[in-house]
Design a protein around this motif. Structure first.
Motif, PDB file in Angstrom:
ATOM      1  N   GLY A 197      24.870  38.229  42.314  1.00  9.70           N
ATOM      2  CA  GLY A 197      25.110  36.790  42.380  1.00  9.70           C
ATOM      3  C   GLY A 197      24.568  36.051  41.171  1.00  9.70           C
ATOM      4  O   GLY A 197      25.216  35.144  40.637  1.00  9.70           O
ATOM      5  N   VAL A 211      26.920  36.819  38.134  1.00 11.14           N
ATOM      6  CA  VAL A 211      28.168  36.064  38.211  1.00 11.14           C
ATOM      7  C   VAL A 211      27.913  34.593  37.887  1.00 11.14           C
ATOM      8  O   VAL A 211      28.668  33.968  37.126  1.00 11.14           O
ATOM      9  N   TYR A 212      26.831  34.035  38.447  1.00  9.88           N
ATOM     10  CA  TYR A 212      26.545  32.618  38.208  1.00  9.88           C
ATOM     11  C   TYR A 212      26.325  32.344  36.728  1.00  9.88           C
ATOM     12  O   TYR A 212      26.860  31.385  36.167  1.00  9.88           O
ATOM     13  N   TYR A 233      26.772  32.565  44.442  1.00 11.80           N
ATOM     14  CA  TYR A 233      27.646  33.679  44.785  1.00 11.80           C
ATOM     15  C   TYR A 233      26.899  34.828  45.443  1.00 11.80           C
ATOM     16  O   TYR A 233      27.234  35.998  45.245  1.00 11.80           O
ATOM     17  N   LEU A 289      30.749  40.838  49.322  1.00 10.94           N
ATOM     18  CA  LEU A 289      30.899  40.298  47.976  1.00 10.94           C
ATOM     19  C   LEU A 289      32.245  40.618  47.329  1.00 10.94           C
ATOM     20  O   LEU A 289      32.879  39.736  46.741  1.00 10.94           O
ATOM     21  N   ASN A 337      34.784  38.469  48.985  1.00 13.15           N
ATOM     22  CA  ASN A 337      34.557  37.051  48.669  1.00 13.15           C
ATOM     23  C   ASN A 337      35.105  36.685  47.296  1.00 13.15           C
ATOM     24  O   ASN A 337      35.776  35.663  47.128  1.00 13.15           O
ATOM     25  N   TYR A 338      34.798  37.504  46.305  1.00 14.63           N
ATOM     26  CA  TYR A 338      35.202  37.194  44.941  1.00 14.63           C
ATOM     27  C   TYR A 338      36.725  37.239  44.799  1.00 14.63           C
ATOM     28  O   TYR A 338      37.317  36.437  44.056  1.00 14.63           O
ATOM     29  N   ASN A 360      38.162  34.104  46.137  1.00 17.43           N
ATOM     30  CA  ASN A 360      38.007  32.974  45.211  1.00 17.43           C
ATOM     31  C   ASN A 360      39.168  32.882  44.224  1.00 17.43           C
ATOM     32  O   ASN A 360      39.257  31.917  43.460  1.00 17.43           O
ATOM     33  N   TRP A 393      39.715  35.236  41.900  1.00 17.25           N
ATOM     34  CA  TRP A 393      39.247  35.760  40.623  1.00 17.25           C
ATOM     35  C   TRP A 393      39.854  37.120  40.267  1.00 17.25           C
ATOM     36  O   TRP A 393      39.754  37.558  39.132  1.00 17.25           O
ATOM     37  N   PHE A 427      36.102  45.181  43.880  1.00 21.70           N
ATOM     38  CA  PHE A 427      36.664  43.952  43.336  1.00 21.70           C
ATOM     39  C   PHE A 427      36.902  44.165  41.849  1.00 21.70           C
ATOM     40  O   PHE A 427      36.024  44.660  41.139  1.00 21.70           O
ATOM     41  N   TRP A 451      38.198  42.078  38.346  1.00 19.28           N
ATOM     42  CA  TRP A 451      38.535  40.802  37.733  1.00 19.28           C
ATOM     43  C   TRP A 451      39.961  40.816  37.200  1.00 19.28           C
ATOM     44  O   TRP A 451      40.390  41.794  36.590  1.00 19.28           O
TER      45      TRP A 451
END
Length: 378
Positions: free
Chosen positions: A215, A218-219, A233, A240, A243-244, A247, A249, A346, A348
Motif C-alpha cells: 500500500g 502504490v501510494y 491502498y 489487494l 481491489n486494484y 480501481n 488500473w 494483478f 498493471w
C-alpha cells in the motif's frame, strides 16, 4: 579588584616579557583555533538517507530522511543528456515537489545538508544519486514503481499491522506518507538476527507488514502529497489484487489462471502479498515484499521445488552485495512453491492514458537486468 603588576629591570627584561606575551597570545590563538576546528568536526553533517525521487504526471516529488543539526538542504538536478548537476533549490524541508517537468524525460537528483557555523556554511556529504522518469502519457512507470518498492529494502522490519490505521481496516499514517519513515531505519538498526516479529505486533511507526508495504509503495507511486484518513491502498492481502483491478488500473487473474509473471505484478493470497521483479527462465520468480524479518528481495523455488533456483541466486547476490549488513543477519532469501501456486495476480495496464506505462521495456527484460538497472546507483 586586584591589579596585576609586572615589574621589569631594563630593556632586556622588556624584550623577554614581550616575547613571553607573544608566545602566550599565539598559544591562546592556537588553542582557540583547535577548539573551533574540533567544534566544526563534531558538527559534520551526515549524508541524507532514504533519498527518493518519483515522477507523477508532470511533477517530481523528492523526499529524504532528516539530517541531525542541519539548517537546510540543497537540491541538485541533472536531466538526461546533460553533463553536470545544477543547484535548483534550497529548502528547510525534507520533501519538495517540482512542477512542469518534461513528459517522457529522465532526471537525476542528489541532495546535501548544510549548517551555518560562525557565519560560515558547512556542507554535508551528498546523498546517493536517485533517478526517476516522467511518464510520456500516463501517471507513472513500472520502473518508478519498482524503484519505490526497493527503497525500504534492508532497512525496514516486518511489523504486524505496520502501515495500518488504529481501526485495522485501512491505511494508516505510514502508508499515507510521502517517502520513508526515518524511524523504520533506526528501529531496524537496533535489531539482531534473533528478531521476532511476534514481539512487535502493532508497533505502529516502526515498520511495515506485507499489505502496508504494498500500500505504501502504490501510494508513493501515484501521489505527491501526504494522504488523509480514509485514503490509501491498504487492505487484507487476499483483497489487494482484486481491489486494484476494480480501481480500473489493470487486470485480475485467479491463482489457477496464472501462467507467467511480469515486472510490477502484484500477487495476493489469503495470508500474504508481494511484488514481482521478474520471472527467470527456470520458472522461478524474483520478488520484493515485507515478510519476517522485513522488507527484502527474495526468490522462489522452481515450480518443481528446486531451492537453488535462478531467482534465489539472484536474490541472494543482490542482498549480499547491496544490503550486506541486513544479509549477515537475515540471509534467508528462499520462498517455496506456494508463492507460485496460491496467489491471485494483478497486472498493471500500460496502455496510453492509463495509470502505468512501461517506457523502459521491463516486461521484456530479465530479472537480472532489472535488478542491475534499479540498483546501479546504490
Amino acid at each position: 579588584m586586584h591589579k596585576i603588576v609586572i615589574r621589569t629591570n631594563g630593556k632586556k627584561d622588556n624584550i623577554k616579557l614581550l616575547a613571553w606575551l607573544l608566545f602566550l597570545g599565539m598559544s591562546i590563538l592556537f588553542l582557540w583555533r583547535n577548539q573551533e576546528e574540533a567544534f566544526c568536526a563534531s558538527a559534520v553533517l551526515r549524508r541524507p538517507e532514504g533519498f527518493l525521487a518519483n515522477g507523477v504526471n508532470d511533477q517530481i516529488v523528492l523526499s529524504w530522511e532528516p539530517v541531525k543539526k542541519a539548517d537546510g538542504y540543497e537540491i541538485f538536478e541533472k536531466t538526461a543528456g546533460e553533463d553536470s548537476y545544477k543547484k535548483i533549490k534550497v529548502t528547510a524541508s525534507v520533501k519538495t515537489v517540482l512542477s512542469h517537468k518534461t513528459r517522457g524525460s529522465q532526471y537525476s537528483y542528489k541532495v546535501r545538508a548544510y549548517r551555518l557555523i560562525s557565519g560560515r556554511i558547512k556542507y554535508g556529504a551528498f546523498s546517493k544519486i536517485c533517478e526517476t522518469e516522467v511518464a510520456e502519457n500516463n501517471v507513472s512507470t513500472l520502473k518508478n514503481f519498482l524503484t519505490i518498492a526497493l527503497k525500504p529494502v534492508g532497512s525496514t522490519m516486518y511489523i504486524w499491522g505496520g502501515g495500518w490505521n488504529k481501526e485495522d481496516n485501512g491505511a494508516g499514517a505510514d502508508a499515507l506518507r510521502i517517502g520513508v519513515n526515518p524511524a523504520w531505519r533506526s528501529f531496524a538498526a537496533r535489531q539482531t538476527s534473533a528478531y521476532n516479529y511476534r514481539n512487535t505486533r502493532f508497533k505502529s511507526g516502526y515498520g511495515l507488514d506485507c499489505s502496508g508495504f504494498v500500500g505504501w509503495t502504490v501510494y508513493n507511486t501515484l501521489h505527491t502529497k501526504k494522504g488523509k484518513a480514509g485514503e490509501g491502498y491498504v487492505d487484507k492481502a487476499k483483497n489487494l489484487a482484486k481491489n486494484y483491478a476494480r480501481n480500473g488500473w489493470g487486470s485480475f487473474k485467479r491463482a489457477s489462471q496464472v501462467k507467467e509473471y511480469c515486472a510490477g505484478d502484484i500477487m495476493s493470497s489469503s495470508g500474504h502479498v508481494y511484488i514481482v521483479i521478474g520471472e527467470c527462465v527456470d520458472g522461478s520468480v524474483v520478488l520484493v515484499h515485507s515478510s519476517p524479518a522485513g522488507v527484502q528481495i527474495c526468490g522462489t523455488t522452481t515450480p518443481s521445488g528446486k531451492k537453488n533456483s535462478k531467482a534465489v541466486r539472484l536474490a541472494r547476490s543482490a542482498m549480499k552485495k547491496y544490503y550486506p549488513s541486513w544479509y549477515r543477519k537475515y540471509p534467508d532469501c528462499v520462498r517455496n512453491t506456494s508463492y507460485l501456486n496460491d496467489y491471485n495476480q494483478f497486472r498493471w495496464s500500460v496502455k496510453e492514458g492509463e495509470i502505468m506505462e512501461d517506457s523502459d521495456g521491463y516486461r521484456n527484460k530479465s530479472p537480472k537486468y532489472i535488478l542491475e538497472d534499479l540498483l546501479k546507483g546504490k
